[in-house]
Design an enzyme around this catalytic site. Structure first.
Site, PDB file in Angstrom:
ATOM      1  N   HIS A  18      -2.364 -10.715   1.165  1.00  0.00           N
ATOM      2  CA  HIS A  18      -3.736 -10.258   0.481  1.00  0.00           C
ATOM      3  C   HIS A  18      -4.791 -11.313   0.282  1.00  0.00           C
ATOM      4  O   HIS A  18      -4.306 -12.835   0.603  1.00  0.00           O
ATOM      5  CB  HIS A  18      -3.205  -9.208  -0.042  1.00  0.00           C
ATOM      6  CG  HIS A  18      -2.892  -8.225  -0.034  1.00  0.00           C
ATOM      7  ND1 HIS A  18      -3.014  -7.573  -1.325  1.00  0.00           N
ATOM      8  CD2 HIS A  18      -2.066  -8.015   1.096  1.00  0.00           C
ATOM      9  CE1 HIS A  18      -1.782  -6.394  -1.089  1.00  0.00           C
ATOM     10  NE2 HIS A  18      -1.378  -6.046   0.512  1.00  0.00           N
ATOM     11  N   HIS A  36       1.706 -10.601   6.303  1.00  0.00           N
ATOM     12  CA  HIS A  36       1.024  -9.430   6.190  1.00  0.00           C
ATOM     13  C   HIS A  36      -0.124 -10.759   4.696  1.00  0.00           C
ATOM     14  O   HIS A  36       0.836 -10.163   4.017  1.00  0.00           O
ATOM     15  CB  HIS A  36       1.952  -8.030   5.628  1.00  0.00           C
ATOM     16  CG  HIS A  36       0.923  -7.300   4.782  1.00  0.00           C
ATOM     17  ND1 HIS A  36       0.389  -5.986   5.526  1.00  0.00           N
ATOM     18  CD2 HIS A  36       0.502  -7.721   3.190  1.00  0.00           C
ATOM     19  CE1 HIS A  36       0.130  -5.251   4.197  1.00  0.00           C
ATOM     20  NE2 HIS A  36      -0.625  -6.446   3.581  1.00  0.00           N
ATOM     21  N   CYS A  64      -5.749  -4.777  -5.243  1.00  0.00           N
ATOM     22  CA  CYS A  64      -4.677  -5.146  -5.963  1.00  0.00           C
ATOM     23  C   CYS A  64      -4.134  -4.314  -6.840  1.00  0.00           C
ATOM     24  O   CYS A  64      -5.352  -4.463  -8.253  1.00  0.00           O
ATOM     25  CB  CYS A  64      -4.628  -6.416  -6.412  1.00  0.00           C
ATOM     26  SG  CYS A  64      -3.230  -7.515  -7.282  1.00  0.00           S
TER      27      CYS A  64
END
Lengths: 324, 324
Positions: free
Chosen positions: B221, B219, B252
């Protein structure tokens, strides 16, 4: 503390240990800006990039001032750049007239260009690819007389927005023609962000095979989000020269809101973290990128300029939530 | 014409031929939205994603409505989702109370989570990692009694915004503890975008070595622009499960303006172009992403939703310039 150090010594084995970056923001990034950017601002940008460690910069274009008014100050920009650090300054040169101007302005190398697809070449310079190659011959003659190097760029080398897939054979043929004219520094341009890892692999291998004397550079756009993945694929093929633009300056003329050139800081960040030397100081480059953003008055696409390097730590008490 | 077909048969050899995508936009993407999103909009989003071919979706979170007001309609959202296509619906579950709610709402699988760094875990759930693991034990008991699967997520698995580098040993220890509790579906979360290709390689290899029964999901970002490069590095390590968010929904919390989750369409585009099956229809997914953008009223970070697939051709006469 070195903010950009990669963890341990776990560089993926096939990657090169050092690469050269070609900064194209001052030319490719600024050329499409509608609002006039003062010559002094352009010079500051280039000098800032040199201070950050970049040693090869495409600083302007000796095109017709009517075609690209933003770069009409090409000679003045070149005159203002700090030459003391030995950075190689190049400029785009579309024809003999541009070559004469570039030579008398004191450029280090001229960049000639044409598209791998006929429709894009016609749209861009109103000539066939064959006619463009004839024009390149004239430029090479002028450059050789002036003892100036010539680099060759191939636009739409990974796909054409009008024609779709571009056959690899055509790209290789142009590279072969460049090499036969003595141009061995050859850049494959991903004009509208159509490059993908398999296409990068295919083209680099074909070029190595058919034009072994070529020193390949890759120029990607991040239009579809995979620009840095294409760099990674290029690194894994052993390519060591990449073109990028500070802050990701420069958009895509075909897709409103889409990004254009890959961002130099994001690239440097990735290289640093993979243990690959580029000679560029990331923190200094981020500062230049933020200045460019302020000068242009528009949010740029670069990510690291917003987030900072990965080990720039946050204060536990200064954030309201840690979710993510 | 198939717009998403990769060119030829030149898939880089080490890549897997098929992967599973876990869509986390409805939970991870929406949780931070300040403006209330109507339950019907959330349900439409999930159903649109299922129609586009996604078969594993993290649809909500059974956390305290006070902590995350946006997801207070967890049970109602779940009740409205089309179950006819056999999509696996999961939800984040922070504690026994959440597990009870999730079970009675009819969730397919519960996702437990904790952070690999103590400071992030404390900030996120106000517990030590050890205390969180004790809580996981309670959730597993409730899930097992209800015959519901449990997946385990490890946040800050590639770095912590408060502590910096996170030792790989701690990540592996948590994964080992998960596996000992019977949780073998384990996701490594790049909570604030600190993953890099070498760290991905290191962590996947360590996990394979120490927790061989783990079915690893990654996962990432895109906070520092290298989210898809990390996916590519994961693919090259043979990982076949990835979490992403439609449109790149979710930001974020540490960097204003920075992006968060990698974007599902951009990931699907990359997979398609590398000849890797995901079962997702890119054009349909782009349509869902544009709907999500309209519903949220803010430009999302996704690139392919703006630029379109690579073979979506442009009319030669409809553009004013071909430069790029």
């Amino acid at each position: 503390m070195d903010q950009t150090r990669a963890i341990g010594d776990i560089r993926p084995t096939p990657l090169p240990s050092r690469v050269s970056l070609v900064e194209v923001g001052p030319r490719d990034g600024l050329q499409a800006e509608a609002e006039w950017i003062p010559t002094a601002t352009k010079i500051d940008l280039v000098n800032g990039l040199i201070d950050a460690g970049l040693r090869h910069l495409e600083v302007t274009s000796f095109v017709s001032p009517r075609a690209v008014p933003q770069l009409r100050d090409a000679a003045e920009v070149l005159a203002g750049i700090d030459r003391s650090k030995g950075a190689v300054l190049t400029a785009l040169v579309p024809n003999a007239k541009g070559a004469e101007r570039a030579a008398s302005a004191g450029i280090d190398a001229m960049v000639v260009f044409l598209s791998a697809s006929e429709s894009h070449n016609a749209k861009n310079v109103n000539r066939s690819v064959r006619e463009s190659l004839d024009g390149v011959r004239d430029i090479v003659r002028i450059a050789t007389d002036a003892n100036i190097a010539v680099f060759g760029a191939i636009a739409t080398a990974f796909g054409c927005p009008f024609e779709g897939n571009v056959p690899v054979g055509g790209v290789v043929d142009i590279a072969r023609a460049y090499a036969d004219l003595g141009i061995t520094s050859i850049s494959l341009g991903d004009t509208t962000g159509m490059a993908t890892p398999p296409i990068v692999q295919e083209r680099v291998r074909a070029l190595r095979d058919r034009v072994p004397e070529a020193d390949i550079a890759l120029h990607f756009h991040n239009t579809r989000g995979v620009g840095l993945v294409c760099i990674y694929a290029g690194l894994q093929e052993g390519v060591t020269r990449f073109e990028s633009s500070v802050g990701g300056l420069g958009g895509c003329p075909f897709a409103p809101g889409a990004t254009g050139n890959i961002c130099t800081e994001d690239l440097v960040y990735m290289l640093d973290e993979c243990g690959i030397e580029s000679g560029v100081d990331l923190q200094r480059l981020i500062a230049v990128s933020r200045q460019a953003e302020a000068a242009i008055g528009r949010t740029l696409a670069g990510q690291v300029m917003k987030a900072g390097p990965r080990l720039e730590l946050h204060d536990l008490n200064a954030v309201s939530t840690a979710c993510g």
